[in-house]
Motif scaffolding. Structure first.
Motif, PDB file in Angstrom:
ATOM      1  N   TYR A   1     -34.406  10.013  -5.181  1.00 32.56           N
ATOM      2  CA  TYR A   1     -33.208   9.286  -4.756  1.00 32.56           C
ATOM      3  C   TYR A   1     -33.595   7.933  -4.159  1.00 32.56           C
ATOM      4  N   VAL A   2     -32.720   6.971  -4.301  1.00 31.89           N
ATOM      5  CA  VAL A   2     -32.895   5.653  -3.694  1.00 31.89           C
ATOM      6  C   VAL A   2     -31.586   5.263  -3.021  1.00 31.89           C
ATOM      7  N   ASP A   3     -31.683   4.381  -2.037  1.00 30.27           N
ATOM      8  CA  ASP A   3     -30.477   3.976  -1.321  1.00 30.27           C
ATOM      9  C   ASP A   3     -29.808   2.793  -2.014  1.00 30.27           C
ATOM     10  N   ARG A   4     -28.499   2.821  -2.016  1.00 27.51           N
ATOM     11  CA  ARG A   4     -27.688   1.801  -2.668  1.00 27.51           C
ATOM     12  C   ARG A   4     -26.483   1.470  -1.792  1.00 27.51           C
ATOM     13  N   LYS A   5     -25.952   0.291  -1.995  1.00 28.26           N
ATOM     14  CA  LYS A   5     -24.640  -0.089  -1.474  1.00 28.26           C
ATOM     15  C   LYS A   5     -24.527   0.112   0.042  1.00 28.26           C
ATOM     16  N   LYS A   6     -25.264  -0.692   0.789  1.00 30.67           N
ATOM     17  CA  LYS A   6     -25.120  -0.665   2.235  1.00 30.67           C
ATOM     18  C   LYS A   6     -23.705  -1.109   2.601  1.00 30.67           C
ATOM     19  N   THR A   7     -23.073  -0.354   3.474  1.00 24.31           N
ATOM     20  CA  THR A   7     -21.702  -0.620   3.893  1.00 24.31           C
ATOM     21  C   THR A   7     -21.631  -0.651   5.414  1.00 24.31           C
ATOM     22  N   LEU A   8     -20.880  -1.606   5.934  1.00 25.15           N
ATOM     23  CA  LEU A   8     -20.682  -1.718   7.371  1.00 25.15           C
ATOM     24  C   LEU A   8     -19.379  -1.051   7.782  1.00 25.15           C
ATOM     25  N   VAL A   9     -19.417  -0.373   8.909  1.00 25.83           N
ATOM     26  CA  VAL A   9     -18.197   0.090   9.554  1.00 25.83           C
ATOM     27  C   VAL A   9     -17.910  -0.889  10.682  1.00 25.83           C
ATOM     28  N   MET A  10     -16.797  -1.593  10.563  1.00 28.25           N
ATOM     29  CA  MET A  10     -16.410  -2.576  11.561  1.00 28.25           C
ATOM     30  C   MET A  10     -15.265  -2.014  12.391  1.00 28.25           C
ATOM     31  N   VAL A  11     -15.295  -2.303  13.677  1.00 28.03           N
ATOM     32  CA  VAL A  11     -14.268  -1.785  14.575  1.00 28.03           C
ATOM     33  C   VAL A  11     -13.694  -2.924  15.404  1.00 28.03           C
ATOM     34  N   GLY A  12     -12.480  -2.742  15.820  1.00 31.24           N
ATOM     35  CA  GLY A  12     -11.813  -3.737  16.650  1.00 31.24           C
ATOM     36  C   GLY A  12     -10.608  -3.116  17.325  1.00 31.24           C
ATOM     37  N   SER A  13      -9.894  -3.906  18.069  1.00 33.94           N
ATOM     38  CA  SER A  13      -8.704  -3.412  18.753  1.00 33.94           C
ATOM     39  C   SER A  13      -7.525  -3.341  17.784  1.00 33.94           C
ATOM     40  N   ALA A  14      -6.683  -2.346  17.972  1.00 31.33           N
ATOM     41  CA  ALA A  14      -5.485  -2.213  17.152  1.00 31.33           C
ATOM     42  C   ALA A  14      -4.396  -3.123  17.724  1.00 31.33           C
ATOM     43  N   VAL A  15      -4.644  -4.395  17.574  1.00 32.93           N
ATOM     44  CA  VAL A  15      -3.701  -5.405  18.059  1.00 32.93           C
ATOM     45  C   VAL A  15      -3.368  -6.325  16.902  1.00 32.93           C
ATOM     46  N   GLY A  16      -2.111  -6.388  16.544  1.00 29.43           N
ATOM     47  CA  GLY A  16      -1.714  -7.223  15.429  1.00 29.43           C
ATOM     48  C   GLY A  16      -0.386  -7.893  15.673  1.00 29.43           C
ATOM     49  N   ARG A  17       0.091  -8.565  14.658  1.00 31.72           N
ATOM     50  CA  ARG A  17       1.372  -9.253  14.737  1.00 31.72           C
ATOM     51  C   ARG A  17       2.169  -8.901  13.492  1.00 31.72           C
ATOM     52  N   LEU A  18       3.410  -8.460  13.707  1.00 35.98           N
ATOM     53  CA  LEU A  18       4.267  -8.098  12.585  1.00 35.98           C
ATOM     54  C   LEU A  18       4.751  -9.350  11.877  1.00 35.98           C
ATOM     55  N   ASP A  19       4.459  -9.409  10.587  1.00 37.89           N
ATOM     56  CA  ASP A  19       4.896 -10.532   9.769  1.00 37.89           C
ATOM     57  C   ASP A  19       6.189 -10.128   9.066  1.00 37.89           C
ATOM     58  N   PRO A  20       7.263 -10.877   9.239  1.00 41.44           N
ATOM     59  CA  PRO A  20       8.542 -10.485   8.626  1.00 41.44           C
ATOM     60  C   PRO A  20       8.518 -10.478   7.105  1.00 41.44           C
ATOM     61  N   SER A  21       7.538 -11.126   6.508  1.00 37.70           N
ATOM     62  CA  SER A  21       7.440 -11.150   5.049  1.00 37.70           C
ATOM     63  C   SER A  21       6.692  -9.955   4.492  1.00 37.70           C
ATOM     64  N   VAL A  22       6.091  -9.155   5.359  1.00 36.53           N
ATOM     65  CA  VAL A  22       5.324  -7.985   4.933  1.00 36.53           C
ATOM     66  C   VAL A  22       6.215  -6.752   4.988  1.00 36.53           C
ATOM     67  N   GLY A  23       6.394  -6.110   3.844  1.00 36.77           N
ATOM     68  CA  GLY A  23       7.166  -4.884   3.802  1.00 36.77           C
ATOM     69  C   GLY A  23       6.310  -3.685   4.152  1.00 36.77           C
ATOM     70  N   LEU A  24       6.864  -2.744   4.904  1.00 36.19           N
ATOM     71  CA  LEU A  24       6.130  -1.571   5.353  1.00 36.19           C
ATOM     72  C   LEU A  24       6.874  -0.297   4.966  1.00 36.19           C
ATOM     73  N   SER A  25       6.101   0.717   4.592  1.00 33.75           N
ATOM     74  CA  SER A  25       6.691   2.000   4.243  1.00 33.75           C
ATOM     75  C   SER A  25       5.704   3.102   4.602  1.00 33.75           C
ATOM     76  N   ASP A  26       6.175   4.338   4.532  1.00 36.18           N
ATOM     77  CA  ASP A  26       5.271   5.458   4.834  1.00 36.18           C
ATOM     78  C   ASP A  26       4.723   6.114   3.580  1.00 36.18           C
ATOM     79  N   THR A  27       5.012   5.551   2.406  1.00 35.97           N
ATOM     80  CA  THR A  27       4.435   6.015   1.149  1.00 35.97           C
ATOM     81  C   THR A  27       4.138   4.804   0.276  1.00 35.97           C
ATOM     82  N   PRO A  28       3.112   4.871  -0.576  1.00 38.95           N
ATOM     83  CA  PRO A  28       2.832   3.750  -1.481  1.00 38.95           C
ATOM     84  C   PRO A  28       3.877   3.692  -2.589  1.00 38.95           C
ATOM     85  N   ASP A  29       4.268   2.484  -2.958  1.00 39.69           N
ATOM     86  CA  ASP A  29       5.250   2.353  -4.033  1.00 39.69           C
ATOM     87  C   ASP A  29       4.568   1.908  -5.326  1.00 39.69           C
ATOM     88  N   ALA A  30       5.375   1.653  -6.348  1.00 38.86           N
ATOM     89  CA  ALA A  30       4.830   1.328  -7.664  1.00 38.86           C
ATOM     90  C   ALA A  30       4.006   0.055  -7.665  1.00 38.86           C
TER      91      ALA A  30
END
Length: 247
Positions: A93-122
């Motif tokens: 085996y050999v190692d491939r595809k190093k990936t970083l886990v990045m973390v931050g605060s759950a602080v954001g701003r609601l953009d009125p142009s962004v639609g939100l739902s609880d299920t993915p749509d088409a």
């Protein structure tokens, strides 16, 4: 931000559920159609329920019976046993595809142009298929995984001229929000759309009780890392996939 990967990795595993799951003690086995590496790998987050070499044999057999190549996801500070990389290397085996886990605060701003739902749509299907370079199997596997995100989850979409241009998703468990599926159509990149989608997802995640957020980004994706760093995220740890080229 100091984060214990032994705490966060099980949360990340539950947040991106594979179609088929099993375990060998502390080793988590995930399988789907072979495209998303997280959904098609062994996550050795604790000691296996048998000898290590026997556990590797059993893992290889489990994947091969599903017509998948064995793959191990080895995480800095959260891989058991400590010498698993050396054992895998002796098997080719050999190692491939190093990936970083990045973390931050759950602080954001609601953009009125962004639609939100609880299920993915088409629209998610259209954007994922385009971003996969027309690979319908890859897009389908990721869309099926998005549909399995455990609640509470949120799906964000930003349209330009009536057509989906950028989207993303998040899943919340306790104080942690995982950000997944961030995609921007090629013709709309470098316009700040991903930042607006991320901000809306973090805003929603905070409303759902999250205080911290995490995401995974390939270590060589400088533009994505810069975007997330500008939004207050920093690398907490890394993981690598171990594969056998002969497979």
């Amino acid at each position: 931000m100091n984060v214990d990967p032994l705490l966060l990795e099980p949360i990340a595993d539950r947040a991106w559920p594979a179609r088929e799951r099993s375990a060998l003690g502390g080793w988590r086995l995930n399988a789907a159609d072979g495209w998303s590496m997280r959904s098609n790998a062994c996550w050795p987050l604790g000691e296996p329920d048998r000898g290590v070499e026997a556990a590797i044999d059993a893992t290889e057999a489990w994947f091969k019976t599903r017509n998948l190549s064995p793959r191990f996801k080895l995480t800095d500070g959260a891989t058991a046993p400590d010498d698993l990389a050396e054992r895998l290397a002796r098997r080719g085996y050999v190692d491939r595809k190093k990936t970083l886990v990045m973390v931050g605060s759950a602080v954001g701003r609601l953009d009125p142009s962004v639609g939100l739902s609880d299920t993915p749509d088409a629209s998610f299907e259209a954007v994922f298929t385009a971003s996969a370079g027309g690979n319908l199997a890859d897009a389908r596997e990721r869309l099926e995984t998005l549909a399995r995100l455990p609640p509470p989850a949120r799906f964000a979409r930003l349209d330009i001229d009536g057509a989906p241009a950028a989207l993303g998703a998040c899943a919340v468990e306790a104080e942690w929000a995982g950000v997944f599926g961030m995609r921007t159509m090629a013709e709309h990149r470098r316009k700040g759309l991903a930042r607006r989608v991320l901000g809306s997802l973090l805003f929603e995640a905070a409303a759902l009780g999250a205080r911290q957020a995490y995401l995974q980004v390939e270590a060589d994706n400088a533009s994505a890392i810069a975007l997330y760093a500008a939004e207050g995220f920093s690398a907490a740890y890394a993981y690598r996939y171990w594969v056998r080229p002969a497979d």
